[in-house]
Design an enzyme around this catalytic site. Structure first.
Site, PDB file in Angstrom:
ATOM      1  N   TYR A   1       0.789  -1.231   0.000  1.00 39.48           N
ATOM      2  CA  TYR A   1       0.000   0.000   0.000  1.00 39.48           C
ATOM      3  C   TYR A   1       0.824   1.286   0.000  1.00 39.48           C
ATOM      4  O   TYR A   1       0.254   2.368  -0.048  1.00 39.48           O
ATOM      5  CB  TYR A   1      -0.951   0.001   1.205  1.00 39.48           C
ATOM      6  CG  TYR A   1      -1.833  -1.223   1.233  1.00 39.48           C
ATOM      7  CD1 TYR A   1      -2.794  -1.425   0.254  1.00 39.48           C
ATOM      8  CD2 TYR A   1      -1.681  -2.197   2.217  1.00 39.48           C
ATOM      9  CE1 TYR A   1      -3.592  -2.559   0.251  1.00 39.48           C
ATOM     10  CE2 TYR A   1      -2.478  -3.332   2.230  1.00 39.48           C
ATOM     11  CZ  TYR A   1      -3.428  -3.504   1.242  1.00 39.48           C
ATOM     12  OH  TYR A   1      -4.215  -4.627   1.246  1.00 39.48           O
TER      13      TYR A   1
ATOM     14  N   HIS B   1      -8.230   0.848  -6.046  1.00 43.50           N
ATOM     15  CA  HIS B   1      -7.389   0.006  -5.187  1.00 43.50           C
ATOM     16  C   HIS B   1      -5.951   0.481  -5.303  1.00 43.50           C
ATOM     17  O   HIS B   1      -5.459   0.690  -6.417  1.00 43.50           O
ATOM     18  CB  HIS B   1      -7.477  -1.466  -5.578  1.00 43.50           C
ATOM     19  CG  HIS B   1      -8.860  -2.011  -5.445  1.00 43.50           C
ATOM     20  ND1 HIS B   1      -9.408  -2.318  -4.220  1.00 43.50           N
ATOM     21  CD2 HIS B   1      -9.816  -2.255  -6.368  1.00 43.50           C
ATOM     22  CE1 HIS B   1     -10.654  -2.740  -4.404  1.00 43.50           C
ATOM     23  NE2 HIS B   1     -10.931  -2.701  -5.699  1.00 43.50           N
TER      24      HIS B   1
END
EC number: 4.2.1.10
Length: 149
Positions: free
Chosen positions: A26, A103
């Site tokens: 991430y 995402h």
């Protein structure tokens, strides 16, 4: 008189932990930093953006319901609910607000259970694997989409 468009930026479970959570997948940017960037873009485009993050499905659904006839576009990172939540999908369909699914990581390069999305087939578009930049691209897409309406 021109209308000021309204966009809702929704972030699902665990995204409040960005910056600390699994930076390999991430990155190291915080959710607050992502939201600040989107707010800057919103100001530049004379658009109102509301940012909302919740770790519970109920709160996300309620926020979507509250957006009915109040919001022109939704940017959503459903996070883990991507793969599990028919209820969130149904909420988005119920309000008929166009949305982009976002995402940070490329879900297709990850575990097989992450490959399925309950949102992709009803979204205007899907952005994945581009990190925090994906939010900016989604915002710019929303601007183009709304300009054509």
């Amino acid at each position: 008189m021109s209308q000021t468009h309204r966009i809702l930026l929704l972030n699902g479970p665990n995204l409040n932990m960005l910056g600390a959570r699994e930076p390999k997948h991430y990155g190291s940017i915080s959710l607050e930093s992502i939201e600040e960037k989107i707010q800057t873009l919103a100001t530049q485009h004379n658009v109102k953006v509301e940012c909302f993050q919740a770790n519970s499905e109920e709160k996300l659904i309620n926020k979507i319901h509250e957006s009915f006839q109040q919001v022109d576009f939704i940017l959503i990172n459903p996070a883990a609910y991507t793969h599990t939540s028919v209820a969130l999908r149904d909420a988005l369909l119920a309000v008929s607000i166009p949305f982009v699914e976002i995402h940070l990581s490329n879900v297709h390069k990850r575990e097989p259970f992450r490959h399925h999305s309950y949102f992709s087939d009803v979204a205007e578009g899907v952005i994945c694997g581009l990190g925090a930049k994906g939010y900016e691209f989604a915002f710019l897409f929303a601007m183009d989409y709304l300009a054509k309406k």
